[in-house]
Structure formats: structure tokens, C-alpha cells
Design a protein around this motif. Structure first.
Motif, short mmCIF file in Angstrom:
data_model
loop_
_atom_site.label_atom_id
_atom_site.label_comp_id
_atom_site.label_asym_id
_atom_site.label_seq_id
_atom_site.Cartn_x
_atom_site.Cartn_y
_atom_site.Cartn_z
N TYR A 33 -2.21 7.89 7.71
CA TYR A 33 -3.30 6.93 7.59
C TYR A 33 -2.86 5.57 8.15
N GLN A 37 -5.12 -4.54 5.87
CA GLN A 37 -5.23 -5.28 4.62
C GLN A 37 -5.32 -6.78 4.91
N GLN A 41 -7.14 -8.90 -0.37
CA GLN A 41 -8.07 -7.78 -0.50
C GLN A 41 -7.32 -6.46 -0.60
N GLY A 42 -8.04 -5.42 -1.00
CA GLY A 42 -7.47 -4.09 -0.97
C GLY A 42 -7.44 -3.55 0.45
N PRO A 43 -6.69 -2.48 0.67
CA PRO A 43 -6.59 -1.91 2.01
C PRO A 43 -7.92 -1.30 2.47
N LEU A 45 -9.31 1.54 5.16
CA LEU A 45 -8.89 2.63 6.02
C LEU A 45 -9.44 2.44 7.42
N LEU A 91 -0.98 -1.37 7.49
CA LEU A 91 -0.19 -0.46 6.67
C LEU A 91 -0.35 0.97 7.17
N GLN A 105 -0.63 9.20 -1.54
CA GLN A 105 -0.28 8.51 -0.31
C GLN A 105 0.93 7.61 -0.56
N PHE A 107 3.26 4.59 1.22
CA PHE A 107 3.06 3.54 2.21
C PHE A 107 4.37 3.03 2.80
N GLY A 108 4.27 2.61 4.04
CA GLY A 108 5.35 1.88 4.68
C GLY A 108 5.30 0.41 4.31
N PRO A 109 6.25 -0.38 4.81
CA PRO A 109 6.32 -1.80 4.46
C PRO A 109 5.24 -2.65 5.11
N GLY A 110 4.59 -2.12 6.14
CA GLY A 110 3.53 -2.86 6.80
C GLY A 110 4.02 -3.73 7.94
N ARG A 112 2.89 -7.36 9.57
CA ARG A 112 2.05 -8.55 9.41
C ARG A 112 1.74 -9.11 10.79
N TYR B 36 -1.23 1.47 -7.78
CA TYR B 36 -0.19 1.05 -6.85
C TYR B 36 0.19 -0.39 -7.16
N GLY B 43 4.98 -3.24 1.33
CA GLY B 43 3.86 -2.29 1.31
C GLY B 43 3.50 -1.91 -0.10
N LEU B 44 2.52 -1.04 -0.22
CA LEU B 44 2.08 -0.57 -1.53
C LEU B 44 3.01 0.51 -2.04
N PHE B 90 -3.05 -2.63 -7.70
CA PHE B 90 -4.29 -2.06 -7.19
C PHE B 90 -4.57 -0.72 -7.88
N GLY B 104 -9.67 -0.95 -5.54
CA GLY B 104 -10.10 -2.15 -6.22
C GLY B 104 -9.63 -3.38 -5.45
#
Lengths: 116, 113
Positions: A33, A37, A41-43, A45, A91, A105, A107-110, A112, B36, B43-44, B90, B104
Motif C-alpha cells: 500500500y 498523510q 490527519q490520518g493516512p 490510501l 507511507l 498492515q 508501515f515503513g518510516p515514511g 517526508r 496504531y 511511521g505508524l 490512530f 480516525g
């Protein structure tokens, strides 16, 4: 077990430039995925892959965003040309079971991204 | 359509006190719920998930979540807060039609020494 890897961690570009992000999921995870983000806010998709096929890209702005997962493992997300509103954290996540039920799921570190 | 709400933008707790971060959901069919945590510039990280019939779910870092079907809630709890628990939390629910996670808005948890 190695987690989801992403690079670069940070990127600063000017508007109208292009940028690419890379993601390597957890070994053996078929589903990948990409999320956007916005701060506070939330992520959201952007696109979901199952192996090397696209499951859902309904929220991907296809006029400027593209993504591929050619060999069903790592993936790249590209923005061309970038706009100021693309400034966000991108992300990458992967999951082992195709996204259903209690599939989790990871997640990676993202990355920015700042667009000036 | 599924939805999830985190009614508090921020929660402040003194170190050592119990903490609760609230989450309510709306779902048709079986709920698949997740928590999360996101630390600054990270990241999350997955904390825990609801598995059917298990009303108290234990997760990472001493966190647990209480599922309440009648109140459609899945609140995150910890008996004794640590300063290091300060982060953004979250809640998410899985959409049953396309299996996407509905997120959320997040709750900022601040633990004061």
C-alpha cells in the motif's frame, strides 16, 4: 524480521519538479500500500497492489501520480509534476494476507516531502 | 459505509496514571478494528487488533483495548502511563466491501512527568 524499508526519508523539491519514492515490503508480503498523510490527519490510501497487480487506485491523482510494482516485491511511487499541496508524508505498508479480515498492515518510516 | 471516530483531539495524563484513548465505530457485519501509534517523524506502528469474541485485547508496550459491542466502542487503555507513551494514536476499522482501512483523525496523547 526486517520491516518495511523506504527511501529517501526526506525530500525537498520545487513545484513542477518530479520526485520518486521507493519501498521494499516485508519479505513474503503480497500486498503493498501507498498512503499519503497530511500533517494532523490520518493516512489516505493512494494505491494498493496485490503482488504486481493493482487492486485499488481510485484515490490516486493519475494526472500526476504513478506507481508500479513490476516484480511483485518493491515498489516506486512517482509524482510529476509536483504541486504545493503534495507536501505530506508518504507511507508504504505491506500485509501478508491480501488485506481481508484481521490482516495487519505494517508501515515503513515514511518519506517526508516538502514542495516549495 | 464504515466509519470510525476519535472524539478527542488531545488527551493529557500524568505519568503513572491510567490512560484511555477513545474510539467509536460504525460498521455493518463483523468489525475488524485496529490501533496504531505514531511517534514524531516515524511511521505508524501496529499496537493491537480486535479478534472476534475477545473483548479485552492485549497489545504491544502494555496497551490493551476494550471492545464494547453495545456502545460500538474500542477504547485504548493502559493501567500506568509513561512519558514515552506520548505520541499520536490512530484507530482504524476495515471496510467490508473493499477491505481498506478507514482511519480516525488521530488523538494526541501527552503524558506529563
Amino acid at each position: 524480521e526486517a520491516g518495511v524499508a523506504q527511501s529517501p526519508r526526506y525530500k525537498i523539491i520545487e513545484k513542477r519538479q518530479s520526485v520518486a519514492f521507493w519501498c521494499n515490503p516485508i519479505s513474503g508480503h503480497a500486498t503493498l500500500y501507498w498512503y499519503q498523510q497530511i500533517l494532523g490527519q490520518g493516512p489516505k490510501l493512494l494505491i494498493q497492489f496485490q503482488n504486481n497487480g493493482v487492486v485499488d487506485d481510485s484515490q490516486l491523482p493519475k494526472d500526476r501520480f504513478s506507481a508500479e510494482r513490476l516484480k511483485g516485491v518493491d515498489s516506486t511511487l512517482k509524482i510529476q509534476p509536483a504541486k504545493l499541496e503534495d507536501s505530506a508524508v508518504y507511507l508504504c505498508a505491506s500485509s501478508p494476507l491480501g488485506g481481508r479480515g484481521t490482516d495487519t498492515q505494517y508501515f515503513g518510516p515514511g518519506t517526508r516531502l516538502t514542495v516549495l | 459505509a464504515q466509519s470510525v471516530a476519535q472524539p478527542e483531539d488531545q488527551v493529557n495524563v500524568a505519568e503513572g496514571n491510567p490512560l484511555t484513548v477513545k474510539c467509536t465505530y460504525s460498521v455493518s457485519g463483523n468489525p475488524y478494528l485496529f490501533w496504531y501509534v505514531q511517534y514524531p517523524n516515524r511511521g505508524l506502528q501496529f499496537l493491537l487488533k480486535y479478534i472476534t469474541w475477545d473483548n479485552l485485547v492485549k497489545g504491544s508496550y502494555g496497551f490493551e483495548a476494550e471492545f464494547n459491542k453495545s456502545q460500538t466502542s474500542f477504547h485504548l487503555k493502559k493501567p500506568s502511563a509513561l512519558v514515552s507513551d506520548s505520541a499520536l494514536y490512530f484507530c482504524a476499522v476495515r471496510e467490508n466491501s473493499n477491505y481498506q482501512l478507514i482511519w480516525g483523525a488521530g488523538t494526541k496523547l501527552i503524558i506529563k512527568p
